[in-house]
Design a protein around this motif. Structure first.
Motif, short mmCIF file in Angstrom:
data_model
loop_
_atom_site.label_atom_id
_atom_site.label_comp_id
_atom_site.label_asym_id
_atom_site.label_seq_id
_atom_site.Cartn_x
_atom_site.Cartn_y
_atom_site.Cartn_z
N GLU A 94 0.84 -1.20 0.00
CA GLU A 94 0.00 0.00 0.00
C GLU A 94 0.87 1.25 0.00
OE1 GLU A 94 -2.27 0.03 3.62
OE2 GLU A 94 -0.48 0.10 4.86
N GLN B 37 4.56 2.17 -13.23
CA GLN B 37 3.97 1.23 -14.19
C GLN B 37 4.01 -0.21 -13.68
OE1 GLN B 37 6.39 3.45 -14.78
NE2 GLN B 37 5.30 4.99 -15.98
N ARG B 38 4.78 -0.49 -12.63
CA ARG B 38 4.90 -1.85 -12.10
C ARG B 38 4.05 -2.05 -10.84
NH1 ARG B 38 10.20 -4.67 -13.56
NH2 ARG B 38 8.70 -6.34 -13.37
N LEU B 39 3.37 -1.00 -10.41
CA LEU B 39 2.52 -1.13 -9.22
C LEU B 39 1.43 -2.17 -9.41
CD1 LEU B 39 2.24 2.62 -8.17
CD2 LEU B 39 3.35 0.80 -6.85
N HIS B 40 0.94 -2.33 -10.64
CA HIS B 40 -0.12 -3.33 -10.90
C HIS B 40 0.35 -4.74 -10.64
CE1 HIS B 40 -3.33 -0.82 -12.36
NE2 HIS B 40 -2.50 -0.17 -13.15
N GLU B 41 1.66 -4.97 -10.58
CA GLU B 41 2.20 -6.31 -10.33
C GLU B 41 2.14 -6.69 -8.85
OE1 GLU B 41 6.16 -6.32 -11.96
OE2 GLU B 41 5.45 -5.63 -13.92
N ASP C 218 -6.64 0.93 -3.10
CA ASP C 218 -5.43 1.54 -3.65
C ASP C 218 -5.36 1.44 -5.18
OD1 ASP C 218 -2.78 1.67 -1.34
OD2 ASP C 218 -4.83 1.19 -0.79
N LEU C 219 -6.01 0.46 -5.76
CA LEU C 219 -5.88 0.20 -7.19
C LEU C 219 -6.25 1.38 -8.09
CD1 LEU C 219 -7.08 -3.51 -7.28
CD2 LEU C 219 -4.72 -2.62 -7.22
N PRO C 220 -7.36 2.12 -7.83
CA PRO C 220 -7.69 3.24 -8.72
C PRO C 220 -6.70 4.41 -8.63
CG PRO C 220 -9.43 2.92 -7.07
CD PRO C 220 -8.40 1.87 -6.84
N ILE D 115 -3.46 4.10 -8.98
CA ILE D 115 -2.27 3.79 -9.79
C ILE D 115 -2.27 4.53 -11.12
CG2 ILE D 115 -1.01 1.95 -10.98
CD1 ILE D 115 -1.96 0.05 -8.73
N ALA D 116 -3.37 4.52 -11.85
CA ALA D 116 -3.41 5.14 -13.19
C ALA D 116 -3.09 6.64 -13.14
CB ALA D 116 -4.76 4.88 -13.87
N CYS E 19 0.61 6.98 -12.62
CA CYS E 19 1.36 6.66 -13.85
C CYS E 19 1.28 7.81 -14.85
CB CYS E 19 0.82 5.38 -14.50
SG CYS E 19 1.25 3.89 -13.59
#
Length: 139
Positions: free
Chosen positions: A41, A117-121, A128-130, A132-133, A136
């Motif tokens: 997180e 760009q590697r946070l999705h991994e 937290d997911l929304p 990230i974009a 980026c």
């Protein structure tokens, strides 16, 4: 209008994307014994009654990571609004590029510097997911 049975308390939590000179973002792994242990997180935490989001974030960064910063170094980027089973989370994300001291896991949490760009991994909490974009897009 929703019935009182469906009303969930709103919990205000602030998060921070500490960005190093290389454009990497610091994430922390939730330690054992906490809800969602093992997930990665953005550092931050709950806003206390009467506390501004910026003051809460400055306090949380000191408590969790041993870093100090100022409100003028916190730039609001975006926010997440996520319904968990027992509460609704509202979480603004600030970007910080200036702070003092090297971050250390004061709560025994693992830390990692990651390219946005590697946070999705990483396995992260749903809230937290929304975030990230927009991060980026900025970086």
């Amino acid at each position: 209008m929703p019935s009182p049975v469906n009303v969930k308390p709103i919990v205000l939590v602030v998060a921070c994307a500490l960005v190093d000179p290389d454009g990497r973002v610091l994430v922390a792994q939730r330690p054992e014994g906490k809800p969602m242990a093992g997930l990665w997180e953005f550092p931050g935490g709950k806003v206390q009654p009467g506390e501004s989001p910026e003051a809460a974030l400055i306090r949380e960064l000191e408590e969790e990571l041993g870093v100090s910063t100022h409100a003028s170094c916190l730039a609001p980027l975006t926010f997440a609004s996520h319904a968990y089973e027992s509460f609704h989370l509202l979480m603004p994300l600030y970007v910080c590029r200036r702070w003092h001291n090297e971050p250390v896991g004061r709560e025994h949490q693992a830390l990692r510097w990651v390219r946005p760009q590697r946070l999705h991994e990483l396995v992260m909490p749903a809230a937290d997911l929304p975030l990230i974009a927009p991060l980026c897009d900025l970086l």
